[in-house]
Design a protein around this motif. Structure first.
Motif, PDB file in Angstrom:
ATOM      1  N   UNK A 180       1.228   9.187   8.529  1.00 55.47           N
ATOM      2  CA  UNK A 180       0.219   9.392   9.503  1.00 55.47           C
ATOM      3  C   UNK A 180       0.336  10.079  10.378  1.00 55.47           C
ATOM      4  N   UNK A 181       0.893  11.113  10.748  1.00 59.22           N
ATOM      5  CA  UNK A 181       1.362  12.270  12.359  1.00 59.22           C
ATOM      6  C   UNK A 181       2.376  11.867  12.154  1.00 59.22           C
ATOM      7  N   UNK A 182       2.507  10.566  13.081  1.00 59.19           N
ATOM      8  CA  UNK A 182       3.501   9.919  13.727  1.00 59.19           C
ATOM      9  C   UNK A 182       4.014   9.004  13.189  1.00 59.19           C
ATOM     10  N   UNK A 183       2.909   8.504  12.875  1.00 56.60           N
ATOM     11  CA  UNK A 183       2.893   6.668  12.379  1.00 56.60           C
ATOM     12  C   UNK A 183       3.720   7.067  10.684  1.00 56.60           C
ATOM     13  N   UNK A 184       4.228   5.936  10.830  1.00 58.94           N
ATOM     14  CA  UNK A 184       5.181   5.443   9.200  1.00 58.94           C
ATOM     15  C   UNK A 184       4.619   4.442   9.130  1.00 58.94           C
ATOM     16  N   UNK A 185       3.461   4.835   7.718  1.00 53.10           N
ATOM     17  CA  UNK A 185       2.947   3.486   7.207  1.00 53.10           C
ATOM     18  C   UNK A 185       3.103   3.058   5.466  1.00 53.10           C
ATOM     19  N   UNK A 186       3.603   2.012   5.370  1.00 50.55           N
ATOM     20  CA  UNK A 186       3.985   1.028   4.351  1.00 50.55           C
ATOM     21  C   UNK A 186       2.727   0.947   3.510  1.00 50.55           C
ATOM     22  N   UNK A 187       2.294   1.635   2.671  1.00 52.53           N
ATOM     23  CA  UNK A 187       1.051   1.580   1.028  1.00 52.53           C
ATOM     24  C   UNK A 187       1.288   0.193   0.458  1.00 52.53           C
ATOM     25  N   UNK A 188       0.376  -0.768  -0.105  1.00 55.00           N
ATOM     26  CA  UNK A 188       0.112  -1.367  -0.690  1.00 55.00           C
ATOM     27  C   UNK A 188      -0.620  -1.433  -1.782  1.00 55.00           C
ATOM     28  N   UNK A 189      -0.054  -0.708  -2.998  1.00 53.27           N
ATOM     29  CA  UNK A 189      -1.381  -0.198  -3.690  1.00 53.27           C
ATOM     30  C   UNK A 189      -1.450  -1.724  -4.582  1.00 53.27           C
ATOM     31  N   UNK A 198      -1.222  -0.812   5.281  1.00 51.63           N
ATOM     32  CA  UNK A 198      -2.035  -0.294   5.180  1.00 51.63           C
ATOM     33  C   UNK A 198      -2.708  -0.467   3.357  1.00 51.63           C
ATOM     34  N   UNK A 199      -3.347  -0.619   2.964  1.00 50.87           N
ATOM     35  CA  UNK A 199      -3.927  -1.527   1.396  1.00 50.87           C
ATOM     36  C   UNK A 199      -4.909  -0.290   1.000  1.00 50.87           C
ATOM     37  N   UNK A 256     -13.056   1.318 -17.767  1.00 47.92           N
ATOM     38  CA  UNK A 256     -12.836   0.552 -19.181  1.00 47.92           C
ATOM     39  C   UNK A 256     -12.131   1.940 -20.106  1.00 47.92           C
ATOM     40  N   UNK A 257     -12.918   2.841 -19.290  1.00 45.66           N
ATOM     41  CA  UNK A 257     -12.581   4.690 -19.956  1.00 45.66           C
ATOM     42  C   UNK A 257     -10.863   4.854 -19.684  1.00 45.66           C
ATOM     43  N   UNK A 258     -10.234   4.408 -18.395  1.00 44.38           N
ATOM     44  CA  UNK A 258      -9.536   5.134 -17.702  1.00 44.38           C
ATOM     45  C   UNK A 258      -9.794   5.163 -16.529  1.00 44.38           C
ATOM     46  N   UNK A 259     -11.361   6.239 -16.069  1.00 44.81           N
ATOM     47  CA  UNK A 259     -11.089   6.851 -15.377  1.00 44.81           C
ATOM     48  C   UNK A 259     -11.705   6.125 -13.798  1.00 44.81           C
ATOM     49  N   UNK A 260     -10.954   6.775 -12.814  1.00 42.59           N
ATOM     50  CA  UNK A 260     -11.569   6.617 -11.998  1.00 42.59           C
ATOM     51  C   UNK A 260     -12.753   6.120 -10.468  1.00 42.59           C
ATOM     52  N   UNK A 261     -13.333   4.655 -10.940  1.00 43.89           N
ATOM     53  CA  UNK A 261     -14.549   3.898 -10.035  1.00 43.89           C
ATOM     54  C   UNK A 261     -14.899   4.390  -8.955  1.00 43.89           C
ATOM     55  N   UNK A 262     -13.379   3.994  -8.143  1.00 41.91           N
ATOM     56  CA  UNK A 262     -13.051   3.865  -6.986  1.00 41.91           C
ATOM     57  C   UNK A 262     -11.992   3.313  -6.103  1.00 41.91           C
ATOM     58  N   UNK A 263     -11.871   4.219  -5.093  1.00 39.86           N
ATOM     59  CA  UNK A 263     -10.593   4.495  -4.142  1.00 39.86           C
ATOM     60  C   UNK A 263     -11.141   4.120  -3.212  1.00 39.86           C
ATOM     61  N   UNK A 264     -10.651   2.762  -2.573  1.00 36.70           N
ATOM     62  CA  UNK A 264     -10.622   2.335  -1.321  1.00 36.70           C
ATOM     63  C   UNK A 264      -9.202   2.009  -0.427  1.00 36.70           C
ATOM     64  N   UNK A 265      -9.286   3.015   0.886  1.00 41.02           N
ATOM     65  CA  UNK A 265      -8.171   2.974   1.581  1.00 41.02           C
ATOM     66  C   UNK A 265      -8.487   2.015   2.632  1.00 41.02           C
ATOM     67  N   UNK A 266      -8.127   1.120   2.909  1.00 39.20           N
ATOM     68  CA  UNK A 266      -7.387   0.057   4.144  1.00 39.20           C
ATOM     69  C   UNK A 266      -6.979   0.349   4.566  1.00 39.20           C
ATOM     70  N   UNK A 267      -7.016   0.967   6.232  1.00 41.44           N
ATOM     71  CA  UNK A 267      -6.175   1.349   7.286  1.00 41.44           C
ATOM     72  C   UNK A 267      -5.460  -0.251   7.891  1.00 41.44           C
ATOM     73  N   UNK A 268      -4.085  -0.089   8.532  1.00 42.29           N
ATOM     74  CA  UNK A 268      -4.457  -1.355   8.791  1.00 42.29           C
ATOM     75  C   UNK A 268      -5.073  -2.701   8.705  1.00 42.29           C
ATOM     76  N   UNK A 269      -4.705  -2.542   7.709  1.00 40.82           N
ATOM     77  CA  UNK A 269      -5.197  -4.031   6.696  1.00 40.82           C
ATOM     78  C   UNK A 269      -4.131  -5.443   6.773  1.00 40.82           C
ATOM     79  N   UNK A 270      -3.071  -4.954   6.828  1.00 36.55           N
ATOM     80  CA  UNK A 270      -2.218  -6.496   7.507  1.00 36.55           C
ATOM     81  C   UNK A 270      -1.463  -6.221   8.635  1.00 36.55           C
TER      82      UNK A 270
END
Length: 131
Positions: free
Chosen positions: A55-64, A109-110, A117-131
């Motif tokens: 993310x720019x110059x920041x190295x981000x470890x992302x837990x999905x 980040x997380x 239930x049909x496989x459609x994406x209902x929500x995507x939450x991106x929490x920067x600096x989550x831990x």
């Protein structure tokens, strides 16, 4: 006689498929947000990093975290436990050592993905600096 898969192996395959789909959604979300995804499913003896991105110059470890039935198993965000945070940090240290990553800021980040239930994406939450 043909062997049929057990219900536990079917559940495991379904969890793996939901997890992979969640990682795909998360990677696309990050790329649309201007991140550069460097690694997917980076592994070492201590565990796995779902995504490693810039993310720019920041190295981000992302837990999905992904959920297809939050009413039954809780939300994807609720699946981030202190134990999981410790494990991701530990694996990130191995990544930094093994990949000889240059000095730069890092962040954890997380991305939580909820599917219908049909496989459609209902929500995507991106929490920067989550831990």
């Amino acid at each position: 006689m043909e062997e049929t898969p057990s219900s536990s192996s079917l559940a495991k395959n379904r969890r793996a498929a939901v997890g992979k789909a969640g990682e795909d959604v998360a990677a696309r979300h990050l790329q649309r947000s201007g991140y550069v995804v460097k690694e997917r499913n980076w592994r070492c003896r201590s565990g796995e990093l779902d995504l490693v991105a810039l993310d720019g110059e920041t190295l981000v470890f992302v837990e999905v975290r992904s959920r297809s039935d939050p009413s039954r198993f809780g939300t994807a965000v609720e699946a981030i436990t202190p134990r999981k945070c410790r494990q991701v940090r530990e694996v990130a240290i191995h990544y930094l050592k093994q990949c000889q990553a240059d000095f730069r800021p890092i962040r954890f980040d997380v991305v939580a993905v909820t599917f219908g239930k049909d496989g459609s994406v209902l929500e995507v939450k991106h929490l920067q600096g989550a831990f």
